[in-house]
Design an enzyme around this catalytic site. Structure first.
Site, PDB file in Angstrom:
ATOM      1  N   ARG A 122      -9.413  -0.263   9.282  1.00  0.00           N
ATOM      2  CA  ARG A 122      -8.871  -1.611   9.497  1.00  0.00           C
ATOM      3  C   ARG A 122      -9.895  -2.552  10.097  1.00  0.00           C
ATOM      4  NH1 ARG A 122      -3.147   0.038   9.415  1.00  0.00           N
ATOM      5  NH2 ARG A 122      -2.133  -1.953   9.607  1.00  0.00           N
ATOM      6  N   ARG A 165      12.219  -5.443   4.219  1.00  0.00           N
ATOM      7  CA  ARG A 165      11.930  -4.008   4.010  1.00  0.00           C
ATOM      8  C   ARG A 165      12.902  -3.150   4.813  1.00  0.00           C
ATOM      9  NH1 ARG A 165       6.053  -1.750   5.169  1.00  0.00           N
ATOM     10  NH2 ARG A 165       6.329  -2.911   7.107  1.00  0.00           N
ATOM     11  N   LYS A 193       0.835  -1.219   0.000  1.00  0.00           N
ATOM     12  CA  LYS A 193       0.000   0.000   0.000  1.00  0.00           C
ATOM     13  C   LYS A 193       0.863   1.261   0.000  1.00  0.00           C
ATOM     14  CE  LYS A 193      -1.905  -1.170   3.938  1.00  0.00           C
ATOM     15  NZ  LYS A 193      -1.132  -2.379   4.273  1.00  0.00           N
TER      16      LYS A 193
HETATM   17  P1  AP5 Z   1       0.908   0.565   9.136  1.00  0.00           P
HETATM   18  O1  AP5 Z   1       2.067   1.469   9.153  1.00  0.00           O
HETATM   19  O2  AP5 Z   1      -0.362   1.001   8.477  1.00  0.00           O
HETATM   20  O3  AP5 Z   1       1.404  -0.789   8.539  1.00  0.00           O
HETATM   21  P2  AP5 Z   1       0.652  -1.904   7.720  1.00  0.00           P
HETATM   22  O4  AP5 Z   1      -0.740  -1.728   7.300  1.00  0.00           O
HETATM   23  O5  AP5 Z   1       0.884  -3.064   8.591  1.00  0.00           O
HETATM   24  O6  AP5 Z   1       1.353  -1.843   6.352  1.00  0.00           O
HETATM   25  P3  AP5 Z   1       2.851  -1.767   6.071  1.00  0.00           P
HETATM   26  O7  AP5 Z   1       3.336  -0.359   6.155  1.00  0.00           O
HETATM   27  O8  AP5 Z   1       3.601  -2.775   6.900  1.00  0.00           O
HETATM   28  O9  AP5 Z   1       2.889  -2.347   4.582  1.00  0.00           O
HETATM   29  P4  AP5 Z   1       2.498  -1.738   3.174  1.00  0.00           P
HETATM   30  O10 AP5 Z   1       1.272  -2.422   2.682  1.00  0.00           O
HETATM   31  O11 AP5 Z   1       2.495  -0.240   3.180  1.00  0.00           O
HETATM   32  O12 AP5 Z   1       3.728  -2.308   2.343  1.00  0.00           O
HETATM   33  P5  AP5 Z   1       4.998  -1.558   1.696  1.00  0.00           P
HETATM   34  O13 AP5 Z   1       4.572  -0.752   0.533  1.00  0.00           O
HETATM   35  O14 AP5 Z   1       5.848  -0.910   2.734  1.00  0.00           O
HETATM   36  O15 AP5 Z   1       0.494   0.145  10.619  1.00  0.00           O
HETATM   37  C1  AP5 Z   1       1.447  -0.156  11.609  1.00  0.00           C
HETATM   38  C2  AP5 Z   1       0.764  -0.259  12.970  1.00  0.00           C
HETATM   39  O16 AP5 Z   1       0.156   1.009  13.302  1.00  0.00           O
HETATM   40  C3  AP5 Z   1      -0.392  -1.269  13.083  1.00  0.00           C
HETATM   41  O17 AP5 Z   1       0.081  -2.576  13.358  1.00  0.00           O
HETATM   42  C4  AP5 Z   1      -1.210  -0.663  14.238  1.00  0.00           C
HETATM   43  O18 AP5 Z   1      -0.611  -0.953  15.482  1.00  0.00           O
HETATM   44  C5  AP5 Z   1      -1.090   0.844  13.997  1.00  0.00           C
HETATM   45  N1  AP5 Z   1      -2.182   1.361  13.145  1.00  0.00           N
HETATM   46  C6  AP5 Z   1      -2.033   1.942  11.922  1.00  0.00           C
HETATM   47  N2  AP5 Z   1      -3.234   2.294  11.418  1.00  0.00           N
HETATM   48  C7  AP5 Z   1      -4.145   1.929  12.354  1.00  0.00           C
HETATM   49  C8  AP5 Z   1      -5.562   2.002  12.411  1.00  0.00           C
HETATM   50  N3  AP5 Z   1      -6.279   2.488  11.392  1.00  0.00           N
HETATM   51  N4  AP5 Z   1      -6.189   1.524  13.498  1.00  0.00           N
HETATM   52  C9  AP5 Z   1      -5.502   1.000  14.530  1.00  0.00           C
HETATM   53  N5  AP5 Z   1      -4.153   0.886  14.535  1.00  0.00           N
HETATM   54  C10 AP5 Z   1      -3.480   1.347  13.463  1.00  0.00           C
HETATM   55  O19 AP5 Z   1       5.770  -2.850   1.108  1.00  0.00           O
HETATM   56  C11 AP5 Z   1       6.361  -3.807   1.962  1.00  0.00           C
HETATM   57  C12 AP5 Z   1       7.707  -4.260   1.376  1.00  0.00           C
HETATM   58  O20 AP5 Z   1       7.461  -4.965   0.150  1.00  0.00           O
HETATM   59  C13 AP5 Z   1       8.672  -3.125   1.010  1.00  0.00           C
HETATM   60  O21 AP5 Z   1       9.985  -3.560   1.252  1.00  0.00           O
HETATM   61  C14 AP5 Z   1       8.450  -2.905  -0.489  1.00  0.00           C
HETATM   62  O22 AP5 Z   1       9.633  -2.434  -1.140  1.00  0.00           O
HETATM   63  C15 AP5 Z   1       8.107  -4.303  -0.948  1.00  0.00           C
HETATM   64  N6  AP5 Z   1       7.132  -4.331  -2.033  1.00  0.00           N
HETATM   65  C16 AP5 Z   1       6.033  -3.528  -2.169  1.00  0.00           C
HETATM   66  N7  AP5 Z   1       5.356  -3.880  -3.266  1.00  0.00           N
HETATM   67  C17 AP5 Z   1       6.029  -4.917  -3.836  1.00  0.00           C
HETATM   68  C18 AP5 Z   1       5.796  -5.721  -4.976  1.00  0.00           C
HETATM   69  N8  AP5 Z   1       4.735  -5.523  -5.760  1.00  0.00           N
HETATM   70  N9  AP5 Z   1       6.665  -6.721  -5.249  1.00  0.00           N
HETATM   71  C19 AP5 Z   1       7.738  -6.953  -4.446  1.00  0.00           C
HETATM   72  N10 AP5 Z   1       8.022  -6.209  -3.338  1.00  0.00           N
HETATM   73  C20 AP5 Z   1       7.171  -5.217  -3.043  1.00  0.00           C
END
Ligand code: AP5
Length: 212
Positions: free
Chosen positions: A89, A126, A16
């Protein structure tokens, strides 16, 4: 007609943030990531930051109202089209987003589908640049110089909640909470699904078609 607000749904690590960054630079959307907003509170050691750190480090969800207030304080829907990343979420947050933020403004929800084993590999590899916001991956998007951001030169970090055992809990939390969110947007015919297991460039091309 103006573009609808975009809601990116998907498991941790589904890409995302990566795609949101690209959409922002190509289309000039605003980007609201509740995870980034919460991490900024932790970084400045605010009262809120101190309260939420242990919850986030364990991979659990922060209280709905707290996140809603933070989100509302950081967006102005009068003149902007936003990408909501990481909110809602659960079913309650979906209703809160509609009732207290969007209030009838059109939106489209895009569900990033990726299987969990692929996600664990992505997240454990990551690396992030906190100041520039660049997102790297040791397998698929390596920085030019080990441990340094290509854009800002700053040191790259590994998020505290990106340890494998915490990632597994985040995925469990996701599994337990996402269904009502998907049902909510399905019932409003605002939901589209995206195969986010493909390379980031391919996902981005599809995403552009979906939002056109
Ligand atoms: P948050 O920061 O929102 O994390 P998340 O939803 O767990 O998502 P991520 O940031 O881990 O992943 P992403 O989907 O953005 O992936 P990315 O692009 O980085 O939340 C963290 C915490 O905050 C929660 O656990 C909670 O405690 C709290 N929180 C946040 N919002 C909340 C809410 N609404 N309510 C309650 N609590 C909340 O990609 C991941 C990796 O994969 C990177 O290394 C990237 O380079 C790689 N990558 C990306 N796309 C590809 C692809 N197509 N192919 C190969 N590699 C790829």
């Amino acid at each position: 007609m103006s573009k609808p607000q975009l809601i990116l749904l998907g498991a941790p690590g589904s890409g995302k943030g990566t795609q949101a960054k690209r959409l922002v630079s190509e289309f000039g959307f605003g980007h609201i990531s509740t995870g980034d907003l919460l991490r900024a509170e932790i970084a400045k050691a605010s009262e809120l930051g101190k309260k939420v750190k242990s919850i986030m480090d364990a991979g659990e969800l922060v209280n709905d109202q707290v996140v809603l207030e933070l989100l509302n304080a950081n967006c102005d829907l009068t003149n902007n089209v936003y990408i909501f990343d990481g909110f809602p979420r659960n079913g309650e947050q979906a209703a809160l987003l509609e009732d207290f933020v969007l209030k009838g403004i059109p939106a489209k929800a895009i569900y990033f589908k990726v299987d969990f084993e692929q996600i664990i590999e992505r997240i454990t590899n990551r690396r992030l640049a906190p100041k520039s916001g660049e997102i790297y991956n040791l397998l698929t998007r390596k920085p030019k110089v080990d441990g340094k951001c290509d854009v800002s030169g700053e040191d790259l970090i590994h998020r505290d909640d990106d340890k494998e055992e915490v990632v597994r809990n985040r995925l469990e939390v996701f599994k337990k909470t996402i269904e009502p969110v998907l049902e909510y947007y399905k019932s409003k015919t605002q939901l589209v699904e995206l195969d986010a297991s493909r390379p980031a460039d391919v996902v981005f091309e599809d995403l552009k078609k979906l939002i056109d």
